[in-house]
Design a protein around this motif. Sequence first.
Motif, PDB file in Angstrom:
ATOM      1  N   GLY A  82       0.783  -1.225   0.000  1.00 50.27           N
ATOM      2  CA  GLY A  82       0.000   0.000   0.000  1.00 50.27           C
ATOM      3  C   GLY A  82       0.818   1.279   0.000  1.00 50.27           C
ATOM      4  N   ASP A  83       2.144   1.175   0.063  1.00 52.08           N
ATOM      5  CA  ASP A  83       2.998   2.353   0.234  1.00 52.08           C
ATOM      6  C   ASP A  83       4.099   2.394  -0.830  1.00 52.08           C
ATOM      7  OD1 ASP A  83       4.619   4.428   1.130  1.00 52.08           O
ATOM      8  OD2 ASP A  83       4.755   3.676   3.189  1.00 52.08           O
ATOM      9  N   LEU A  84       3.856   3.103  -1.922  1.00 49.37           N
ATOM     10  CA  LEU A  84       4.840   3.199  -3.001  1.00 49.37           C
ATOM     11  C   LEU A  84       6.101   3.938  -2.566  1.00 49.37           C
ATOM     12  CD1 LEU A  84       2.571   4.098  -6.060  1.00 49.37           C
ATOM     13  CD2 LEU A  84       3.520   1.863  -5.460  1.00 49.37           C
ATOM     14  N   LYS A  85       5.925   5.014  -1.848  1.00 44.43           N
ATOM     15  CA  LYS A  85       7.053   5.861  -1.464  1.00 44.43           C
ATOM     16  C   LYS A  85       8.057   5.130  -0.575  1.00 44.43           C
ATOM     17  CE  LYS A  85       8.166  10.306   0.624  1.00 44.43           C
ATOM     18  NZ  LYS A  85       7.661  11.458   1.349  1.00 44.43           N
ATOM     19  N   ASN A  86       7.575   4.248   0.274  1.00 42.53           N
ATOM     20  CA  ASN A  86       8.450   3.565   1.221  1.00 42.53           C
ATOM     21  C   ASN A  86       8.714   2.102   0.871  1.00 42.53           C
ATOM     22  OD1 ASN A  86       9.001   5.754   3.119  1.00 42.53           O
ATOM     23  ND2 ASN A  86       6.793   5.691   3.447  1.00 42.53           N
ATOM     24  N   SER A  87       8.460   1.739  -0.377  1.00 37.89           N
ATOM     25  CA  SER A  87       8.754   0.386  -0.861  1.00 37.89           C
ATOM     26  C   SER A  87      10.043   0.442  -1.678  1.00 37.89           C
ATOM     27  CB  SER A  87       7.611  -0.151  -1.722  1.00 37.89           C
ATOM     28  OG  SER A  87       6.475  -0.410  -0.936  1.00 37.89           O
ATOM     29  N   PRO A  88      11.159  -0.060  -1.121  1.00 34.09           N
ATOM     30  CA  PRO A  88      12.429  -0.009  -1.847  1.00 34.09           C
ATOM     31  C   PRO A  88      12.379  -0.636  -3.238  1.00 34.09           C
ATOM     32  CG  PRO A  88      12.821  -0.563   0.442  1.00 34.09           C
ATOM     33  CD  PRO A  88      11.322  -0.590   0.237  1.00 34.09           C
ATOM     34  N   LEU A  89      11.592  -1.685  -3.417  1.00 32.31           N
ATOM     35  CA  LEU A  89      11.475  -2.301  -4.735  1.00 32.31           C
ATOM     36  C   LEU A  89      10.956  -1.291  -5.762  1.00 32.31           C
ATOM     37  CD1 LEU A  89      11.492  -4.913  -6.542  1.00 32.31           C
ATOM     38  CD2 LEU A  89       9.079  -5.120  -5.937  1.00 32.31           C
ATOM     39  N   ILE A  90       9.949  -0.535  -5.382  1.00 31.24           N
ATOM     40  CA  ILE A  90       9.371   0.456  -6.295  1.00 31.24           C
ATOM     41  C   ILE A  90      10.372   1.569  -6.568  1.00 31.24           C
ATOM     42  CG2 ILE A  90       7.523   2.154  -6.608  1.00 31.24           C
ATOM     43  CD1 ILE A  90       6.707  -0.885  -6.878  1.00 31.24           C
ATOM     44  N   GLN A  91      11.042   2.030  -5.552  1.00 30.87           N
ATOM     45  CA  GLN A  91      12.044   3.080  -5.756  1.00 30.87           C
ATOM     46  C   GLN A  91      13.158   2.589  -6.684  1.00 30.87           C
ATOM     47  OE1 GLN A  91      11.179   6.139  -4.705  1.00 30.87           O
ATOM     48  NE2 GLN A  91       9.370   5.009  -4.056  1.00 30.87           N
ATOM     49  N   ALA A  92      13.544   1.325  -6.536  1.00 32.52           N
ATOM     50  CA  ALA A  92      14.614   0.765  -7.369  1.00 32.52           C
ATOM     51  C   ALA A  92      14.191   0.639  -8.831  1.00 32.52           C
ATOM     52  CB  ALA A  92      15.043  -0.591  -6.818  1.00 32.52           C
ATOM     53  N   THR A 118       0.944  -0.970  -9.103  1.00 27.89           N
ATOM     54  CA  THR A 118      -0.453  -1.334  -8.840  1.00 27.89           C
ATOM     55  C   THR A 118      -0.520  -2.458  -7.823  1.00 27.89           C
ATOM     56  OG1 THR A 118      -1.105  -0.655 -11.065  1.00 27.89           O
ATOM     57  CG2 THR A 118      -2.592  -2.160  -9.906  1.00 27.89           C
ATOM     58  N   TRP A 119       0.345  -3.457  -7.981  1.00 27.72           N
ATOM     59  CA  TRP A 119       0.407  -4.575  -7.037  1.00 27.72           C
ATOM     60  C   TRP A 119       0.656  -4.072  -5.620  1.00 27.72           C
ATOM     61  CZ3 TRP A 119       5.342  -6.857  -5.236  1.00 27.72           C
ATOM     62  CH2 TRP A 119       5.166  -8.006  -4.472  1.00 27.72           C
ATOM     63  N   VAL A 120       1.617  -3.176  -5.462  1.00 21.63           N
ATOM     64  CA  VAL A 120       1.918  -2.632  -4.133  1.00 21.63           C
ATOM     65  C   VAL A 120       0.721  -1.846  -3.608  1.00 21.63           C
ATOM     66  CG1 VAL A 120       3.385  -1.016  -2.841  1.00 21.63           C
ATOM     67  CG2 VAL A 120       4.415  -2.644  -4.446  1.00 21.63           C
ATOM     68  N   LEU A 121       0.110  -1.010  -4.455  1.00 20.68           N
ATOM     69  CA  LEU A 121      -1.053  -0.220  -4.031  1.00 20.68           C
ATOM     70  C   LEU A 121      -2.229  -1.108  -3.616  1.00 20.68           C
ATOM     71  CD1 LEU A 121      -1.021   2.685  -6.634  1.00 20.68           C
ATOM     72  CD2 LEU A 121      -0.567   2.846  -4.171  1.00 20.68           C
ATOM     73  N   LEU A 122      -2.343  -2.275  -4.242  1.00 19.68           N
ATOM     74  CA  LEU A 122      -3.427  -3.212  -3.902  1.00 19.68           C
ATOM     75  C   LEU A 122      -3.118  -4.041  -2.655  1.00 19.68           C
ATOM     76  CD1 LEU A 122      -4.349  -4.438  -7.498  1.00 19.68           C
ATOM     77  CD2 LEU A 122      -5.712  -2.950  -6.007  1.00 19.68           C
ATOM     78  N   GLY A 123      -1.994  -3.764  -2.003  1.00 19.44           N
ATOM     79  CA  GLY A 123      -1.641  -4.475  -0.781  1.00 19.44           C
ATOM     80  C   GLY A 123      -0.650  -5.605  -0.992  1.00 19.44           C
ATOM     81  N   ALA A 124      -0.063  -5.701  -2.171  1.00 19.09           N
ATOM     82  CA  ALA A 124       0.943  -6.710  -2.514  1.00 19.09           C
ATOM     83  C   ALA A 124       0.474  -8.139  -2.236  1.00 19.09           C
ATOM     84  CB  ALA A 124       2.267  -6.419  -1.802  1.00 19.09           C
TER      85      ALA A 124
END
Length: 135
Positions: A82-92, A118-124
């Motif tokens: 649910g947290d794009l900003k604090n997901s290192p995978l997304i930042q990478a 989208t996956w992260v926003l949906l709760g992974a």
Amino acid sequence: MIMKLPHLLAIALALLSPALSGGESAPAYEPTQFFRTQIQPILEKRCYKCHSHEHEPEGELFLDSKIGWQTGGENGPAVKPGDLKNSPLIQAIRHLDSDTAMPPKKKLPPVEIALLETWVLLGAPDPREAPAKAK
């Protein structure tokens, strides 16, 4: 929160694609199916070479199991659902910092980045078990 067009496009395509292929209406969102058809293939194709139990993982990060990304590697959990900003995978995968950009040589296609976001926003959602240990 205002979502960017790629996020909305990815959500629409992922959730409506069965309806577009001849179905009468879109089926209800099914987290396991979304993961298996949209996310797992990206991880297998783009990440497993360096982040799976079949190889010595870079940064001690395993992406071939749910517990792998939850535990994370040297820098902790790779995804914060649910947290794009604090997901290192997304930042990478966004390639915002050349030191942590993944994959390191070439950025993922925009649709793959949008699907992972989208996956992260949906709760992974991730139905995978921990892989069996190699003998």
